[in-house]
Write a protein that holds these residues in place. Structure first.
Motif, PDB file in Angstrom:
ATOM      1  N   ALA A   9       0.850  -1.214   0.000  1.00  0.00           N
ATOM      2  CA  ALA A   9       0.000   0.000   0.000  1.00  0.00           C
ATOM      3  C   ALA A   9       0.878   1.254   0.000  1.00  0.00           C
ATOM      4  N   PRO A  10       0.449   2.280  -0.733  1.00  0.00           N
ATOM      5  CA  PRO A  10       1.236   3.520  -0.763  1.00  0.00           C
ATOM      6  C   PRO A  10       1.078   4.327   0.525  1.00  0.00           C
ATOM      7  N   TRP A  11       2.029   5.217   0.732  1.00  0.00           N
ATOM      8  CA  TRP A  11       2.081   6.000   1.972  1.00  0.00           C
ATOM      9  C   TRP A  11       0.807   6.793   2.227  1.00  0.00           C
ATOM     10  N   ASP A  12       0.252   7.429   1.191  1.00  0.00           N
ATOM     11  CA  ASP A  12      -0.932   8.257   1.457  1.00  0.00           C
ATOM     12  C   ASP A  12      -2.083   7.413   1.997  1.00  0.00           C
ATOM     13  N   SER A  13      -2.180   6.180   1.538  1.00  0.00           N
ATOM     14  CA  SER A  13      -3.259   5.319   2.020  1.00  0.00           C
ATOM     15  C   SER A  13      -2.999   4.849   3.450  1.00  0.00           C
ATOM     16  N   VAL A  14      -1.785   4.374   3.746  1.00  0.00           N
ATOM     17  CA  VAL A  14      -1.547   3.894   5.123  1.00  0.00           C
ATOM     18  C   VAL A  14      -1.535   5.057   6.110  1.00  0.00           C
ATOM     19  N   LEU A  15      -1.115   6.213   5.656  1.00  0.00           N
ATOM     20  CA  LEU A  15      -1.124   7.381   6.552  1.00  0.00           C
ATOM     21  C   LEU A  15      -2.560   7.707   6.975  1.00  0.00           C
ATOM     22  N   ALA A  16      -3.469   7.724   6.012  1.00  0.00           N
ATOM     23  CA  ALA A  16      -4.864   8.067   6.332  1.00  0.00           C
ATOM     24  C   ALA A  16      -5.588   6.904   7.011  1.00  0.00           C
ATOM     25  N   ASN A  17      -5.618   5.759   6.343  1.00  0.00           N
ATOM     26  CA  ASN A  17      -6.463   4.654   6.824  1.00  0.00           C
ATOM     27  C   ASN A  17      -5.892   3.969   8.060  1.00  0.00           C
ATOM     28  N   ASN A  18      -4.578   3.800   8.094  1.00  0.00           N
ATOM     29  CA  ASN A  18      -3.989   2.985   9.165  1.00  0.00           C
ATOM     30  C   ASN A  18      -3.476   3.836  10.334  1.00  0.00           C
ATOM     31  N   ILE A  19      -2.800   4.924  10.042  1.00  0.00           N
ATOM     32  CA  ILE A  19      -2.233   5.701  11.153  1.00  0.00           C
ATOM     33  C   ILE A  19      -3.265   6.698  11.683  1.00  0.00           C
TER      34      ILE A  19
ATOM     35  N   VAL B   1       7.409  -6.447  11.607  1.00  0.00           N
ATOM     36  CA  VAL B   1       8.705  -7.036  11.974  1.00  0.00           C
ATOM     37  C   VAL B   1       9.315  -7.851  10.824  1.00  0.00           C
ATOM     38  N   GLY B   2       8.836  -7.585   9.614  1.00  0.00           N
ATOM     39  CA  GLY B   2       9.247  -8.413   8.468  1.00  0.00           C
ATOM     40  C   GLY B   2      10.723  -8.344   8.139  1.00  0.00           C
ATOM     41  N   ALA B   3      11.394  -7.268   8.525  1.00  0.00           N
ATOM     42  CA  ALA B   3      12.808  -7.127   8.168  1.00  0.00           C
ATOM     43  C   ALA B   3      13.741  -7.972   9.040  1.00  0.00           C
ATOM     44  N   TYR B   4      13.178  -8.680  10.042  1.00  0.00           N
ATOM     45  CA  TYR B   4      13.990  -9.684  10.752  1.00  0.00           C
ATOM     46  C   TYR B   4      14.267 -10.881   9.850  1.00  0.00           C
ATOM     47  N   GLU B   5      13.515 -10.986   8.778  1.00  0.00           N
ATOM     48  CA  GLU B   5      13.685 -12.123   7.863  1.00  0.00           C
ATOM     49  C   GLU B   5      14.820 -11.812   6.886  1.00  0.00           C
TER      50      GLU B   5
ATOM     51  N   GLY C 247       7.708 -10.784  20.488  1.00  0.00           N
ATOM     52  CA  GLY C 247       6.910  -9.591  20.786  1.00  0.00           C
ATOM     53  C   GLY C 247       7.661  -8.561  21.617  1.00  0.00           C
ATOM     54  N   THR C 248       8.821  -8.924  22.169  1.00  0.00           N
ATOM     55  CA  THR C 248       9.615  -7.949  22.937  1.00  0.00           C
ATOM     56  C   THR C 248      10.604  -7.206  22.034  1.00  0.00           C
ATOM     57  N   GLU C 249      10.790  -7.692  20.811  1.00  0.00           N
ATOM     58  CA  GLU C 249      11.760  -7.063  19.902  1.00  0.00           C
ATOM     59  C   GLU C 249      11.213  -5.744  19.348  1.00  0.00           C
ATOM     60  N   LEU C 250      12.149  -4.865  18.958  1.00  0.00           N
ATOM     61  CA  LEU C 250      11.745  -3.607  18.324  1.00  0.00           C
ATOM     62  C   LEU C 250      11.134  -3.893  16.960  1.00  0.00           C
ATOM     63  N   PRO C 251      10.239  -3.023  16.489  1.00  0.00           N
ATOM     64  CA  PRO C 251       9.735  -3.181  15.118  1.00  0.00           C
ATOM     65  C   PRO C 251      10.872  -3.117  14.102  1.00  0.00           C
ATOM     66  N   ARG C 252      10.744  -3.886  13.056  1.00  0.00           N
ATOM     67  CA  ARG C 252      11.638  -3.794  11.882  1.00  0.00           C
ATOM     68  C   ARG C 252      10.756  -4.028  10.657  1.00  0.00           C
ATOM     69  N   PRO C 253      10.046  -2.975  10.233  1.00  0.00           N
ATOM     70  CA  PRO C 253       9.019  -3.146   9.196  1.00  0.00           C
ATOM     71  C   PRO C 253       9.592  -3.578   7.846  1.00  0.00           C
ATOM     72  N   SER C 254       8.788  -4.336   7.118  1.00  0.00           N
ATOM     73  CA  SER C 254       9.196  -4.769   5.773  1.00  0.00           C
ATOM     74  C   SER C 254       8.834  -3.752   4.710  1.00  0.00           C
ATOM     75  N   ASN C 255       7.928  -2.831   5.028  1.00  0.00           N
ATOM     76  CA  ASN C 255       7.394  -1.912   4.018  1.00  0.00           C
ATOM     77  C   ASN C 255       6.665  -0.775   4.758  1.00  0.00           C
ATOM     78  N   LEU C 256       6.117   0.159   4.000  1.00  0.00           N
ATOM     79  CA  LEU C 256       5.439   1.296   4.646  1.00  0.00           C
ATOM     80  C   LEU C 256       4.149   0.858   5.344  1.00  0.00           C
ATOM     81  N   TYR C 257       3.541  -0.176   4.816  1.00  0.00           N
ATOM     82  CA  TYR C 257       2.385  -0.766   5.519  1.00  0.00           C
ATOM     83  C   TYR C 257       2.835  -1.245   6.910  1.00  0.00           C
ATOM     84  N   GLY C 258       3.993  -1.917   6.969  1.00  0.00           N
ATOM     85  CA  GLY C 258       4.525  -2.367   8.262  1.00  0.00           C
ATOM     86  C   GLY C 258       4.843  -1.193   9.178  1.00  0.00           C
ATOM     87  N   VAL C 259       5.330  -0.100   8.592  1.00  0.00           N
ATOM     88  CA  VAL C 259       5.566   1.112   9.391  1.00  0.00           C
ATOM     89  C   VAL C 259       4.253   1.585  10.015  1.00  0.00           C
ATOM     90  N   SER C 260       3.182   1.531   9.236  1.00  0.00           N
ATOM     91  CA  SER C 260       1.884   1.993   9.775  1.00  0.00           C
ATOM     92  C   SER C 260       1.412   1.097  10.915  1.00  0.00           C
TER      93      SER C 260
END
Ligand SMILES: NC(=O)C1=CN([C@@H]2O[C@H](COP(=O)(O)OP(=O)(O)OC[C@H]3O[C@@H](n4cnc5c(N)ncnc54)[C@H](O)[C@@H]3O)[C@@H](O)[C@H]2O)C=CC1
Ligand SMILES: O=C1O[C@H](COP(=O)(O)O)[C@@H](O)[C@H](O)[C@H]1O
Length: 264
Positions: A81-91, A118-122, A141-154
């Motif tokens: 998903a693009p940033w404008d969508s996750v920014l509005a819908n998810n965040i 946490v997809g970037a642990y892979e 679940g105790t690890e810091l986030p490591r998003p795989s994409n902007l959706y993961g950031v959201s």
């Protein structure tokens, strides 16, 4: 939970997995930006549904009136998903939900986070071995986030919003890092998907526990009890009392039940 429960994104895949099995267990309020047809309401009356966007503060607050809990699923689920969508819908949408929940006296919110937080642990050096039964690598679940994409950031942002509202208001929050929900069988010919499979009935069992258990702020993984796994489900079992009943190992790599194949 005797008070009504608001389910956002009720018309979608996860909402349907929950409603199809728990429709009679709670006094549901359903919210989705698309009208939910009768076939997807599972007996919940149309009068208990709200067609609204989760970024609409007034509509969300109205939908939550008298509710004791919220399961917040609404959002853009696409990993690309693009940033404008996750920014509005998810965040923005998730902030609106947490804020309204805190203001209206809701006790607890279960937030649909994702494996993509946490997809970037892979990493290249861990995969594909970490997707396999004999590998003991686990995220818990105790690890810091490591998003795989902007959706993961959201989704990581939603978890942090939950932390903020828990720390500064009376709200209890559980963030469920959902794996890969499919109905009837695990994702076909997809090692990663089979390691993070969440069956429909385990999805309902897990969110049922999110509504019934006592907790403060939690991050748990939402997968079935797969032999292949790199997400620990111990926290979900210990804190929520989650008791999964499915395991992707009961299916062939192609997604056929092994007992059916063996019986041929
Ligand atoms: N399906 C899966 O395997 C996984 C899902 N999740 C998360 O679970 C949640 C639900 O996902 P799915 O059911 O698969 O998606 P879906 O696309 O099937 O359902 C999402 C529902 O939310 C509604 N919606 C979207 N944006 C909205 C908005 N701004 N306001 C009101 N309603 C809105 C849609 O109309 C739809 O009915 C999402 O937050 C997703 O990120 C996380 C990990 C895995
Ligand atoms: O968060 C999500 O994750 C699942 C699994 O990810 P995938 O990259 O293996 O497909 C995805 O199917 C779902 O749409 C998404 O919301």
């Amino acid at each position: 939970m005797d008070d009504p429960v608001l389910l956002t994104g009720a018309g979608g895949r996860v909402g349907q997995a929950i409603l199809s099995q728990l429709a009679d267990e709670y006094d549901w309020r359903l919210l989705d930006r698309e009208p939910i047809p009768e076939t997807r309401r599972h007996g919940v009356p149309e009068s208990a549904t709200v067609v609204a966007d989760v970024t609409d503060e007034a509509a969300v607050a109205n939908a939550m009136a008298d509710c004791g809990a919220v399961i917040h699923l609404a959002g853009d689920p696409r990993p690309d998903a693009p940033w404008d969508s996750v920014l509005a819908n998810n965040i923005d949408g998730t902030q609106t939900v947490f804020s309204a929940a805190a203001d209206t006296g809701v006790e607890k919110v279960a937030f649909a986070s994702s494996n993509h937080a946490v997809g970037a642990y892979e990493t290249d050096d861990r995969t594909p071995e970490m997707y396999r039964t004999d590998d003991d690598y686990r995220l818990d679940g105790t690890e810091l986030p490591r998003p795989s994409n902007l959706y993961g950031v959201s989704k990581a942002s939603g978890e942090t919003l939950g932390r903020y509202y828990h720390d500064h208001t009376d709200l209890d929050v559980v963030c469920v890092r959902i794996g890969n929900l499919t109905e009837g069988h695990p994702p076909r010919e997809y090692e990663r998907g089979q390691a993070m499979w969440l069956s429909h009935r385990d999805c309902a069992r897990l969110f049922d526990r999110c509504l019934r258990a006592d907790y403060d702020y939690e991050i748990v993984y939402g997968i079935s009890d797969n032999d292949r796994k790199y997400y620990s489900i111990e926290r979900a079992k210990d804190v929520l009392g989650y008791e999964p009943v499915d395991n992707s190992a009961a299916y062939t790599f192609e997604g056929e039940p092994k007992d059916a194949v063996d019986g041929e």
